[in-house]
Design an enzyme around this catalytic site. Structure first.
Site, PDB file in Angstrom:
ATOM      1  N   GLU A 301       0.652  -1.560   0.338  1.00 59.14           N
ATOM      2  CA  GLU A 301      -0.190   0.585  -0.118  1.00 59.14           C
ATOM      3  C   GLU A 301       1.172   1.322   0.067  1.00 59.14           C
ATOM      4  OE1 GLU A 301      -3.782  -1.230   2.342  1.00 59.14           O
ATOM      5  OE2 GLU A 301      -2.152  -0.473   3.242  1.00 59.14           O
TER       6      GLU A 301
HETATM    7  C1  TNX Z   1      -4.979  -3.307   4.474  1.00 61.27           C
HETATM    8  S1  TNX Z   1      -3.755  -5.916   4.337  1.00 61.27           S
HETATM    9  C2  TNX Z   1      -3.883  -3.078   5.091  1.00 61.27           C
HETATM   10  C3  TNX Z   1      -3.562  -2.782   7.097  1.00 61.27           C
HETATM   11  C4  TNX Z   1      -4.890  -2.523   6.863  1.00 61.27           C
HETATM   12  C5  TNX Z   1      -5.769  -3.607   6.371  1.00 61.27           C
HETATM   13  C6  TNX Z   1      -6.997  -3.867   7.200  1.00 61.27           C
HETATM   14  C7  TNX Z   1      -2.359  -4.780   4.362  1.00 61.27           C
HETATM   15  C8  TNX Z   1      -0.861  -5.802   3.199  1.00 61.27           C
HETATM   16  N1  TNX Z   1      -2.299  -3.817   4.355  1.00 61.27           N
HETATM   17  O1  TNX Z   1      -2.622  -1.666   7.114  1.00 61.27           O
HETATM   18  O2  TNX Z   1      -4.837  -2.455   8.267  1.00 61.27           O
HETATM   19  O3  TNX Z   1      -5.746  -3.075   5.522  1.00 61.27           O
HETATM   20  O4  TNX Z   1      -7.404  -4.675   7.277  1.00 61.27           O
END
Ligand code: TNX
Length: 520
Positions: A301
């Site tokens: 992300e």
């Molecule tokens: C996505 S899954 C994220 C996290 C958040 C989560 C909440 C991922 C690799 N990154 O930073 O906590 O969604 O569901």
């Protein structure tokens, strides 16, 4: 599952995850008092503790429970080093396995068999004669736990180790850094925990593991054959780092502390002189402090970075972790996939941040994969185009499957559920049970799949009860998906076994969600 039911034999109704093969025998063994004989004192103690939890008393002259190393144990043709054979006769118990993991698994199965006969009201501590031959489908069966958004300290973490171990899971991946906090002492970079460990989401109290606490936790887990996989998340999710070290920002100024739950806004800057030394110090310290073979460098992300810079981070982090003697693990984006939520990407870009990666221009999107052979990629977002994952597998990457719409146990069970998030799906127990890791990503060969990890993010989970009520019963479903062959899985059977296992949760005072999908 070649299960033959007989009279009082409750094997098929007791064991989670479902075993490969069970063969009920004649008679019953009284386990009220047991004598444990094991290859080493730690195993003897752990086996004794599991049986005591099931109601037995350990003494010098009780029913013999003998753990013995035996390379021939397990189902015919099973290769896994974790295989075992549990044999119960009216005269005693033998657990045979080629290694100590299998010995523990056999005792875990025995614990559930005793629990099933004992039930809620504390019936006799006994077990029906049986032979169980068992082995896992995948070598990596884990839980990924966020201890940043809310802090869970050593006592909670030991309880989680016990829980994952009880369902024969063998990895606990700890998400130790994010925008809201830094949760592991780094000796070469003391400001990380001095300045950035005390916060958490919505002003909650933070905390961190000292180097000693981290070692003790890993030793506790290793005794139970659970490997701790530490994650330091870069180059995004880094506000705790930029809050502690202003030199990581172009302005030279530390960023403000952050206690919200947005994702994707923070980043490191590869061309700043402080950045690479920071990464080398942190990952080299983490590798030195880690007993297991893996170090996770995140990579998820990063919504505000050019693909070219992101690609250079991926290459650099793999190099640093490998040079420190560990196998790199990263989120799926390291394969060069686009972030699935293009609307979020566009919104961040529109807010004035740098353009974010799109599928076409993502690094490795159509050129050679940036992922080195052996690097483990954790698959979580089911939205992006699968092509980069298939190419990464061809380049030798291994995959751990954590599909958010099945295995993210921070997702609400239903729209009304008071805890959790819902961006990926509502994940009822059946959803967390009814999927096949080998059929998730089109074109990904099953041979590239290392295993399965449930994941739990803690934006909305502030206490052990919150955490456990989201884990249970769904962790048991993911554990069975990771361990049991597809043909051995059966929803109706699983429902019955969950209802039996719940007696243990009630006895231990563990919170769980009483989903209407189970006849409790
Ligand atoms: C996505 S899954 C994220 C996290 C958040 C989560 C909440 C991922 C690799 N990154 O930073 O906590 O969604 O569901």
């Amino acid at each position: 599952m070649t299960t033959v039911s007989s009279g009082a034999a409750v094997v098929a109704d007791a064991v989670i995850p479902a075993p490969v093969e069970t063969e009920p025998g004649e008679g019953v063994l009284d386990l009220a008092t047991v004598t444990v004989d094991a290859p080493d004192a730690v195993l003897a103690r752990l086996a004794g503790e599991l049986l005591v939890a099931a109601g037995a008393v350990v003494a010098d002259a009780g029913a013999p429970v003998v753990l013995l190393l035996d390379p021939a144990a397990g189902p015919e043709a099973a290769q896994s080093t974790e295989r075992y054979t549990l044999t119960v006769t009216p005269d005693g118990v033998t657990v045979a396995a080629p290694g100590r993991a299998g010995l523990l698994h056999g005792v875990r199965t025995l614990r559930q068999l005793v629990n099933a006969r004992r039930g809620e009201t504390g019936g006799p501590v006994e077990v029906g004669a049986v032979v169980v031959r068992d082995a896992p489908r995948y070598p990596w069966r884990g839980l990924s736990l966020d201890v940043v958004r809310h802090w869970f300290g050593p006592a909670d973490l030991r309880a989680v180790v016990d829980l994952v171990g009880s369902y024969k899971m063998n990895r606990l991946h700890l998400h130790l850094s994010d925008d809201q906090g830094w949760r592991l002492e780094i000796p070469s970079r003391p400001a990380l925990t001095e300045k950035s460990s005390q916060g958490a989401v919505s002003g909650a109290t933070g905390g961190f593991l000292t180097a000693d606490e981290y070692r003790e936790l890993q030793e506790y887990a290793a005794e139970r054959e659970v490997v701790i996989v530490p994650e330091i998340d870069v180059p995004g999710h880094v506000n705790a780092a930029t809050h502690a070290y202003g030199e990581l920002m172009p302005s030279g100024e530390p960023t403000d502390a952050y206690d919200g739950i947005e994702v994707g806004f923070s980043k490191l800057h590869l061309d700043l002189p402080a950045t690479e030394p920071f990464l080398r110090d942190v990952f080299t310290d983490v590798a030195r402090m880690t007993l297991g073979p893996w170090v996770h460098f995140g990579g998820d992300e990063v919504l505000v970075m050019q693909p070219e810079e992101f690609g250079r981070f991926v290459v650099l982090c793999q190099e640093i972790v490998t040079a420190a003697g560990k196998t790199p693990v990263a989120w799926q984006e390291a394969a060069g996939s686009a972030h699935g939520d293009q609307a979020a990407v566009a919104a961040l870009a529109a807010s004035g941040a740098a353009p974010a990666p799109g599928a076409a221009e993502a690094p490795g999107a159509d050129g050679p994969s940036l992922v080195e052979p052996g690097t483990v990629l954790q698959y979580w977002d089911t939205r992006p185009d699968p092509a980069p994952f298939v190419r990464a597998a061809q380049a030798g990457a291994r995959f751990v499957m954590s599909p958010a719409d099945r295995a993210y146990l921070d997702m609400k069970y239903t729209p009304e559920h008071p805890l959790g998030q819902q961006w990926a799906a509502f994940v009822e127990l059946h959803d967390s049970y009814d999927w096949d890791p080998a059929r998730l990503v089109e074109g990904l060969p099953e041979s590239a799949i290392e295993g399965v990890s449930a994941a739990i993010w803690t934006e909305t989970l502030a206490s052990r009860a919150d955490l456990f009520s989201m884990l249970l019963p769904r962790l048991a479903a993911v554990a069975e998906t990771a361990w049991s062959q597809p043909g051995a899985k059966d929803w109706e059977s699983f429902r019955a076994r969950v209802a039996v296992e719940a007696a243990t949760w009630r006895r231990d005072g563990d919170a769980y969600h009483p989903t209407p999908q189970i006849d409790w």
